[in-house]
Design an enzyme around this catalytic site. Structure first.
Site, PDB file in Angstrom:
ATOM      1  N   ARG A  93      -4.185   0.709 -10.582  1.00 24.04           N
ATOM      2  CA  ARG A  93      -4.584   1.738  -9.610  1.00 24.04           C
ATOM      3  C   ARG A  93      -3.718   1.534  -8.371  1.00 24.04           C
ATOM      4  O   ARG A  93      -3.813   0.507  -7.689  1.00 24.04           O
ATOM      5  CB  ARG A  93      -6.068   1.630  -9.282  1.00 24.04           C
ATOM      6  CG  ARG A  93      -6.593   2.695  -8.306  1.00 24.04           C
ATOM      7  CD  ARG A  93      -8.111   2.591  -8.219  1.00 24.04           C
ATOM      8  NE  ARG A  93      -8.690   3.574  -7.295  1.00 24.04           N
ATOM      9  CZ  ARG A  93      -9.105   3.281  -6.063  1.00 24.04           C
ATOM     10  NH1 ARG A  93      -9.006   2.037  -5.602  1.00 24.04           N
ATOM     11  NH2 ARG A  93      -9.638   4.205  -5.289  1.00 24.04           N
ATOM     12  N   ASN A 170      -9.566   7.915  -1.977  1.00 22.89           N
ATOM     13  CA  ASN A 170     -10.321   6.665  -1.964  1.00 22.89           C
ATOM     14  C   ASN A 170     -11.554   6.758  -1.063  1.00 22.89           C
ATOM     15  O   ASN A 170     -11.468   7.225   0.077  1.00 22.89           O
ATOM     16  CB  ASN A 170      -9.419   5.531  -1.454  1.00 22.89           C
ATOM     17  CG  ASN A 170     -10.101   4.172  -1.537  1.00 22.89           C
ATOM     18  OD1 ASN A 170     -10.379   3.687  -2.622  1.00 22.89           O
ATOM     19  ND2 ASN A 170     -10.372   3.574  -0.389  1.00 22.89           N
ATOM     20  N   GLU A 171     -12.710   6.370  -1.578  1.00 23.99           N
ATOM     21  CA  GLU A 171     -13.954   6.247  -0.813  1.00 23.99           C
ATOM     22  C   GLU A 171     -14.074   7.367   0.231  1.00 23.99           C
ATOM     23  O   GLU A 171     -14.053   7.113   1.441  1.00 23.99           O
ATOM     24  CB  GLU A 171     -14.005   4.867  -0.155  1.00 23.99           C
ATOM     25  CG  GLU A 171     -13.953   3.743  -1.185  1.00 23.99           C
ATOM     26  CD  GLU A 171     -13.940   2.347  -0.590  1.00 23.99           C
ATOM     27  OE1 GLU A 171     -13.943   2.219   0.655  1.00 23.99           O
ATOM     28  OE2 GLU A 171     -13.924   1.367  -1.366  1.00 23.99           O
ATOM     29  N   HIS A 237     -17.382   1.742  -6.624  1.00 23.98           N
ATOM     30  CA  HIS A 237     -16.803   0.485  -6.140  1.00 23.98           C
ATOM     31  C   HIS A 237     -17.943  -0.495  -5.918  1.00 23.98           C
ATOM     32  O   HIS A 237     -18.840  -0.220  -5.111  1.00 23.98           O
ATOM     33  CB  HIS A 237     -16.009   0.722  -4.861  1.00 23.98           C
ATOM     34  CG  HIS A 237     -14.829   1.622  -5.055  1.00 23.98           C
ATOM     35  ND1 HIS A 237     -14.006   2.002  -4.022  1.00 23.98           N
ATOM     36  CD2 HIS A 237     -14.325   2.211  -6.178  1.00 23.98           C
ATOM     37  CE1 HIS A 237     -13.043   2.787  -4.502  1.00 23.98           C
ATOM     38  NE2 HIS A 237     -13.231   2.931  -5.802  1.00 23.98           N
ATOM     39  N   TYR A 239     -19.345  -3.768  -4.605  1.00 18.64           N
ATOM     40  CA  TYR A 239     -19.244  -4.920  -3.714  1.00 18.64           C
ATOM     41  C   TYR A 239     -20.664  -5.401  -3.387  1.00 18.64           C
ATOM     42  O   TYR A 239     -21.468  -5.590  -4.286  1.00 18.64           O
ATOM     43  CB  TYR A 239     -18.426  -4.559  -2.471  1.00 18.64           C
ATOM     44  CG  TYR A 239     -16.964  -4.277  -2.799  1.00 18.64           C
ATOM     45  CD1 TYR A 239     -16.095  -5.306  -3.154  1.00 18.64           C
ATOM     46  CD2 TYR A 239     -16.451  -2.980  -2.767  1.00 18.64           C
ATOM     47  CE1 TYR A 239     -14.764  -5.067  -3.464  1.00 18.64           C
ATOM     48  CE2 TYR A 239     -15.122  -2.721  -3.067  1.00 18.64           C
ATOM     49  CZ  TYR A 239     -14.282  -3.775  -3.421  1.00 18.64           C
ATOM     50  OH  TYR A 239     -12.971  -3.523  -3.729  1.00 18.64           O
ATOM     51  N   GLU A 266     -13.226  -0.328  -8.300  1.00 22.27           N
ATOM     52  CA  GLU A 266     -12.956  -1.530  -7.515  1.00 22.27           C
ATOM     53  C   GLU A 266     -14.150  -2.454  -7.633  1.00 22.27           C
ATOM     54  O   GLU A 266     -15.297  -1.997  -7.713  1.00 22.27           O
ATOM     55  CB  GLU A 266     -12.758  -1.211  -6.033  1.00 22.27           C
ATOM     56  CG  GLU A 266     -11.527  -0.429  -5.669  1.00 22.27           C
ATOM     57  CD  GLU A 266     -11.420  -0.250  -4.150  1.00 22.27           C
ATOM     58  OE1 GLU A 266     -12.074  -1.020  -3.406  1.00 22.27           O
ATOM     59  OE2 GLU A 266     -10.689   0.653  -3.725  1.00 22.27           O
ATOM     60  N   TRP A 295     -10.138  -5.440  -7.434  1.00 17.20           N
ATOM     61  CA  TRP A 295      -9.441  -5.383  -6.145  1.00 17.20           C
ATOM     62  C   TRP A 295      -9.142  -6.803  -5.712  1.00 17.20           C
ATOM     63  O   TRP A 295     -10.049  -7.618  -5.616  1.00 17.20           O
ATOM     64  CB  TRP A 295     -10.297  -4.698  -5.093  1.00 17.20           C
ATOM     65  CG  TRP A 295      -9.534  -4.534  -3.808  1.00 17.20           C
ATOM     66  CD1 TRP A 295      -9.338  -5.480  -2.834  1.00 17.20           C
ATOM     67  CD2 TRP A 295      -8.827  -3.362  -3.372  1.00 17.20           C
ATOM     68  NE1 TRP A 295      -8.560  -4.975  -1.826  1.00 17.20           N
ATOM     69  CE2 TRP A 295      -8.235  -3.678  -2.134  1.00 17.20           C
ATOM     70  CE3 TRP A 295      -8.633  -2.099  -3.903  1.00 17.20           C
ATOM     71  CZ2 TRP A 295      -7.467  -2.762  -1.420  1.00 17.20           C
ATOM     72  CZ3 TRP A 295      -7.877  -1.191  -3.197  1.00 17.20           C
ATOM     73  CH2 TRP A 295      -7.299  -1.516  -1.959  1.00 17.20           C
TER      74      TRP A 295
END
Length: 552
Positions: A93, A170-171, A237, A239, A266, A295
């Site tokens: 990516r 992205n985001e 993503h 996290y 991610e 990531w």
């Protein structure tokens, strides 16, 4: 990953709000019927069918890849893509900039990136990063601006549908304003389709990609239905919001049970907003046959350098996170399959390379050695070698390299170490293991049998250090490494009479051929130059081949 985590100010979600959002998936979630192959719908490359991502040949494709910060480190991309392939990845990516927040990656640059992805047989996910945290992050732009960018660079990506996936932005929303995500994403998809983009499109979640509000989870069916080609996949993503296995499993299962295509675009092994459960992400992705992209390869800053998979873009210096992602259980090496368009994924090359030659050792010291082996052969070419430590029936990957040699450090003195090598080809086939070799490291100096003198010549913004290492023991030291830590704010710029490598504050100095031996009662000296942003001082402690030295 928000772009802030390569150096700009950091945004953190509100924990109380996020905690309240981590509820069980609604039972009434909608399933989208598969209409991707309706008459007249173009499917020239990757396409979605029955909730799965298929390549141009109709084979299932599961991402096992890495995020690569191309826009900030364009000179590193060529080597990085080759290294990712050698480590077993099937995709990358690639971070791009629309020019709104960073230097624009124009059509010529994108075309070059795509060419390099194809040369390394990697599926290329191209993402516009300037949308990161729109509504909260200063300078972030809307998905509409990202679409303008894709229209501008269309010539670089149209015709590459077999190899390229377009990640819209992205985001695209921070923790506020996520309610606009659904219409913004629908509009982005329909504009690109109207402009003749037939690629699989990837839509990132809001809430800095983590979707703690479940906006994407609940509205993905409507976005997919708005795509006239039904060729959109969704990306979460993972996290700090996903710090338990239950949360990971609940979210991923909510898409699978509704046959809505999803990828973990991610994730990391740690984060400023909590400690994600990377083991659960990888295990659940394997169980559900979902893709993931870790990531990130290298170059993180702003306090999240721990998310680097490789130190200073060096594939031979994988970090603990890199070792986990590439070599661990459910990791890339264990589960990755090359895309069918390149001959992998069960079609094409199934012939493994021959076994490499038996490693031979040279430059053996108390804590290191250099191993060299004869190359393996393969019909389609060998892409990398895995050097493993053998301990009875168990083995541990030590390093991966595209060459036929590796320099090892950090070995235990006075110990027998057994190593062997595997070869891999572009389709992911692995050779039989080579015959093993045993390297016995000599004894290092005992504690207290070395003295280090460290003399500073400081001029404020930089300094020279003259270092003398004296062997006060009764036996010679054959090959050495001196380890110490700077007080802070110092960066090595050059060295002489030793090879000097720096990792944060830690400094590792190893001998040159002409300074290799320190006789009993004798000494060697080396020097270094460094820049400085803080007060200098003598390092607090030194170790020689792992043994503590006294300072003088």
């Amino acid at each position: 990953m928000r772009a802030t985590e390569l150096g700009a100010p950091h945004m953190i979600r509100t924990l109380a709000t996020a905690a309240g959002a981590l509820l069980a998936v609604a039972a009434a979630a909608t399933t989208v019927p598969d209409t991707a192959h309706a008459a007249g719908t173009p499917t020239p490359g990757f396409h979605v069918a029955d909730g799965r991502l298929l390549d141009a040949g109709g084979q299932d494709f599961v991402f096992r890849g890495v995020n690569l910060a191309h826009t900030w480190y364009p000179g590193r991309t060529d080597r990085a893509l080759a290294d990712l392939k050698a480590l077993g990845a099937n995709s990358a990516r690639v971070v791009l900039s629309t020019g709104d927040r960073w230097a624009k990656n124009d059509a010529a640059d994108i075309a070059d990136v795509v060419t390099r992805c194809k040369a390394n047989k990697l599926v290329c996910v191209l993402e516009a990063h300037d949308t990161t945290g729109y509504g909260e992050q200063s300078g972030a732009v809307s998905l509409g601006k990202a679409v303008d960018y894709w229209l501008e660079v269309a010539g670089a990506v149209k015709g590459q549908e077999k190899y390229v996936i377009i990640n819209l932005g992205n985001e695209p929303h921070g923790n506020t304003g996520h309610g606009a995500w659904t219409e913004d994403t629908k509009n982005a998809v329909t504009r690109l389709r109207a402009a003749g983009f037939h690629h699989t499109l990837m839509a990132d979640a809001p809430d800095w990609g983590q979707d703690w509000s479940h906006t994407m989870r609940d509205n993905a069916p409507a976005v997919l239905a708005a795509d006239p080609e039904r060729n959109t996949v969704f990306s979460v993503h993972m996290y700090g919001v996903y710090d338990t296995a239950a949360e990971v499993q609940s979210y991923l299962n909510s898409f699978v049970t509704r046959k809505i295509p999803l990828v973990v675009g991610e994730f990391g092994n740690d984060h400023s907003d909590g400690n994600p459960d990377e083991d659960a992400v990888m295990a659940t992705a394997r169980q559900l046959d979902l893709g993931y992209l870790g990531w990130s390869w290298s170059g993180n800053g702003g306090g999240v350098e721990y998310l680097d998979l490789a130190t200073d873009f060096d594939a031979s210096r994988l970090t603990p996170w890199g070792q986990r992602l590439f070599n661990g259980t459910d990791g890339i090496r264990q589960t990755s399959r090359e895309a069918g368009v390149y001959g992998g994924a069960g079609g094409g090359d199934t012939q493994a390379p021959t076994a490499p030659g038996t490693p031979t050792a040279s430059d053996v010291t108390a804590t290191g050695a250099r191993l060299t082996w004869a190359a393996a052969t393969d019909d389609t070419g060998v892409t990398g070698y895995d050097l493993v430590r053998v301990d009875g029936p168990a083995e541990t990957t030590v390093t991966t390299t595209t060459g036929t040699s590796a320099t090892l450090t950090g070995l235990t003195p006075a110990t027998a170490h057994t190593f062997a090598v595997y070869a891999r080809d572009a389709a992911g086939n692995r050779s039989p293991r080579s015959a093993s070799t045993t390297v016995t490291t000599p004894a290092g100096p005992s504690t207290g049998s070395c003295t280090v003198t460290y003399r500073l010549q400081d001029w404020g913004t930089g300094f020279n250090a003259d270092v003398t290492v004296r062997n006060t023991g009764t036996r010679p030291v054959q090959g050495w490494r001196l380890d110490f830590a700077f007080p802070g704010g110092q960066t090595v710029t050059s060295a002489w009479n030793a090879k000097v490598r720096q990792e944060g504050r830690q400094v590792h100095a190893t001998h040159e051929p002409w300074t290799e031996n320190i006789p009993a009662g004798g000494s060697v000296g080396f020097g270094l130059s460094a820049s400085s942003t803080g007060g200098n001082g003598v390092p607090a402690a030194f170790t020689l081949n792992g043994a503590a030295c006294t300072s003088s």
